[in-house]
Design a protein around this motif. Structure first.
Motif, PDB file in Angstrom:
ATOM      1  N   SER A 199     -46.190 -43.384  23.735  1.00 44.26           N
ATOM      2  CA  SER A 199     -46.520 -42.677  22.501  1.00 44.26           C
ATOM      3  C   SER A 199     -47.494 -41.541  22.765  1.00 44.26           C
ATOM      4  O   SER A 199     -48.182 -41.509  23.794  1.00 44.26           O
ATOM      5  CB  SER A 199     -47.124 -43.633  21.460  1.00 44.26           C
ATOM      6  OG  SER A 199     -48.315 -44.222  21.950  1.00 44.26           O
ATOM      7  N   VAL A 200     -47.523 -40.620  21.809  1.00 47.14           N
ATOM      8  CA  VAL A 200     -48.509 -39.540  21.791  1.00 47.14           C
ATOM      9  C   VAL A 200     -49.188 -39.582  20.432  1.00 47.14           C
ATOM     10  O   VAL A 200     -48.517 -39.666  19.397  1.00 47.14           O
ATOM     11  CB  VAL A 200     -47.857 -38.154  21.994  1.00 47.14           C
ATOM     12  CG1 VAL A 200     -48.881 -37.039  21.777  1.00 47.14           C
ATOM     13  CG2 VAL A 200     -47.245 -38.045  23.386  1.00 47.14           C
ATOM     14  N   LYS A 201     -50.513 -39.543  20.450  1.00 48.97           N
ATOM     15  CA  LYS A 201     -51.256 -39.517  19.197  1.00 48.97           C
ATOM     16  C   LYS A 201     -52.104 -38.257  19.136  1.00 48.97           C
ATOM     17  O   LYS A 201     -52.835 -37.956  20.084  1.00 48.97           O
ATOM     18  CB  LYS A 201     -52.169 -40.738  19.057  1.00 48.97           C
ATOM     19  CG  LYS A 201     -52.922 -40.759  17.729  1.00 48.97           C
ATOM     20  CD  LYS A 201     -53.887 -41.920  17.636  1.00 48.97           C
ATOM     21  CE  LYS A 201     -54.666 -41.876  16.321  1.00 48.97           C
ATOM     22  NZ  LYS A 201     -55.717 -42.909  16.250  1.00 48.97           N
ATOM     23  N   PHE A 202     -51.992 -37.538  18.035  1.00 46.37           N
ATOM     24  CA  PHE A 202     -52.803 -36.342  17.821  1.00 46.37           C
ATOM     25  C   PHE A 202     -53.941 -36.663  16.850  1.00 46.37           C
ATOM     26  O   PHE A 202     -53.722 -37.250  15.787  1.00 46.37           O
ATOM     27  CB  PHE A 202     -51.957 -35.212  17.242  1.00 46.37           C
ATOM     28  CG  PHE A 202     -50.946 -34.657  18.214  1.00 46.37           C
ATOM     29  CD1 PHE A 202     -51.353 -33.863  19.274  1.00 46.37           C
ATOM     30  CD2 PHE A 202     -49.597 -34.933  18.068  1.00 46.37           C
ATOM     31  CE1 PHE A 202     -50.437 -33.353  20.172  1.00 46.37           C
ATOM     32  CE2 PHE A 202     -48.668 -34.426  18.960  1.00 46.37           C
ATOM     33  CZ  PHE A 202     -49.084 -33.634  20.022  1.00 46.37           C
ATOM     34  N   ASN A 203     -55.136 -36.292  17.245  1.00 49.85           N
ATOM     35  CA  ASN A 203     -56.304 -36.377  16.374  1.00 49.85           C
ATOM     36  C   ASN A 203     -56.760 -34.971  16.021  1.00 49.85           C
ATOM     37  O   ASN A 203     -56.347 -33.998  16.661  1.00 49.85           O
ATOM     38  CB  ASN A 203     -57.455 -37.111  17.069  1.00 49.85           C
ATOM     39  CG  ASN A 203     -57.139 -38.568  17.333  1.00 49.85           C
ATOM     40  OD1 ASN A 203     -56.425 -39.206  16.555  1.00 49.85           O
ATOM     41  ND2 ASN A 203     -57.656 -39.119  18.413  1.00 49.85           N
TER      42      ASN A 203
END
Length: 386
Positions: A199-203
């Motif tokens: 997964s990739v998570k953007f903050n």
């Protein structure tokens, strides 16, 4: 460093009895801020640890870690998160993992990835580490290293991610979006796919610590964040196999996400242990002293968990007494104000509405279908959002 308060250690996470007063929930997770130092000097860091590329600095003593975990087990402890600073800098990092594994406690780790290699990844796998997230803040060395302030950090982080994937981890790439890297958004997702991440998570930038100034200069407005979220959901998610997430409140997430991910806030089930040995709501105690409840040297976790005035207030006010748009939101019971620690940092009030949602409502951008009364935007409140 023994605690002055007596406690009875439990044998394992599964072999324990939970006996808490009425109205006090189980303490499900400890966030251990084991390193007060970091080998990077990230311009957006909300913790602001001491920069020490040679690995020195302040670290949470192993004796405090063991004490905190043993005291939390009878309160319902089920998981531990290791973070920092850079947690892998801790001189007894492997001993910490061995302790948690021996007690049957699964563990998650947040790291910049620069100290990860195949040997460490294998050790983590063998000692109960369930999930690892690695920060990569751009698709190119220039972009990432400019934010992290240390040349070569991009290549080392990517090497760390590869080691995790090769060991069989469902690794997550975390990227903090800002004005200087948002053009690489799609390329970051592609990088995560190419590396084999799960997964990739953007903050977006948290405006505390170093992030206060950086967010003012390079952060996004509410309107820009909503537009970014719409782009991710409509253009990026459908065209990539990898799971992609963006840190926005539940009210701005599509229904399909809510079907398999409730987004439930667990703030009422966690405690943070700071590098100093102080007991805090979470890591926010580093910058907000009022959210520190005591010290492991003088207080027992049972007493803090059951009697700390701030925790009592949280249990009384959240979520039913949340104010503003949060009180009127359909997701109130799950979202619980999204981040009450950050709300308190901004307003000095635990039950203040989440600043993002409040600003969105003022601008007419909060989804009416997610309001309990379906009403039009509210008038501006007296909260000082800045």
């Amino acid at each position: 460093m023994p605690c002055k308060a007596d406690y009875v250690p439990a044998k394992t996470a599964q072999d324990r009895e939970i006996n808490l007063p009425e109205g006090v929930p189980a303490l499900r997770s400890l966030y251990l801020y084991i390193a007060g130092a970091c080998n990077l000097a990230c311009r957006h860091c909300w913790i602001s640890p001491t920069f020490n590329p040679n690995g020195g600095g302040q670290f949470l003593p192993f004796e405090y870690i063991e004490q905190a975990v043993q005291q939390a087990l009878p309160l319902g402890l089920g998981t531990v998160k290791l973070t920092g600073g850079e947690p892998l800098l801790h001189p007894r990092f492997r001993d910490i993992l061995a302790l948690l594994h021996r007690l049957g406690l699964p563990c998650t780790i947040e790291t910049n990835g620069t100290l990860l290699d195949r040997d460490m990844a294998e050790f983590m796998k063998q000692h109960g580490v369930r999930f690892v997230s690695v920060s990569v803040d751009g698709a190119t060395p220039e972009t990432h290293d400019n934010l992290r302030m240390v040349p070569g950090s991009f290549h080392r982080a990517v090497t760390g991610l590869r080691a995790l994937v090769e060991t069989g981890y469902p690794a997550q790439l975390i990227c903090t979006l800002h004005q200087d890297n948002v053009a690489e958004l799609v390329d970051v997702v592609t990088l995560g796919e190419r590396l084999g991440c799960a997964s990739v998570k953007f903050n977006h930038v948290q405006r505390a610590g170093r992030g206060e100034r950086f967010g003012s200069d390079k952060g996004f407005s509410v309107e820009e964040i909503i537009a970014l979220n719409n782009r991710i959901e409509t253009e990026i998610v459908p065209n990539h196999r990898i799971s992609v997430y963006f840190d926005v409140p539940l009210a701005f997430q599509p229904i399909r996400r809510l079907l398999y991910d409730s987004g439930r806030c667990t703030i009422q089930e966690i405690l943070g242990i700071l590098t100093t040995g102080e007991i805090s709501l979470c890591g926010i105690g580093v910058t907000v002293p009022e959210l520190v409840f005591g010290h492991l040297a003088t207080e027992a976790l049972y007493d803090v968990w059951c009697q700390a005035p701030v925790l009592k207030t949280v249990r009384e006010q959240i979520p039913d007494q949340l104010e503003g748009i949060c009180h009127n939101c359909l997701h109130r019971n799950l979202c619980q104000g999204h981040c009450i620690a950050h709300n308190y940092h901004i307003t000095g009030q635990l039950n203040a509405p989440f600043h993002f949602c409040e600003q969105a409502d003022r601008a007419g951008l909060f989804p009416i279908t997610r309001k309990r009364d379906g009403a039009a935007p509210v008038a501006p409140s007296d909260h000082a959002w800045g």
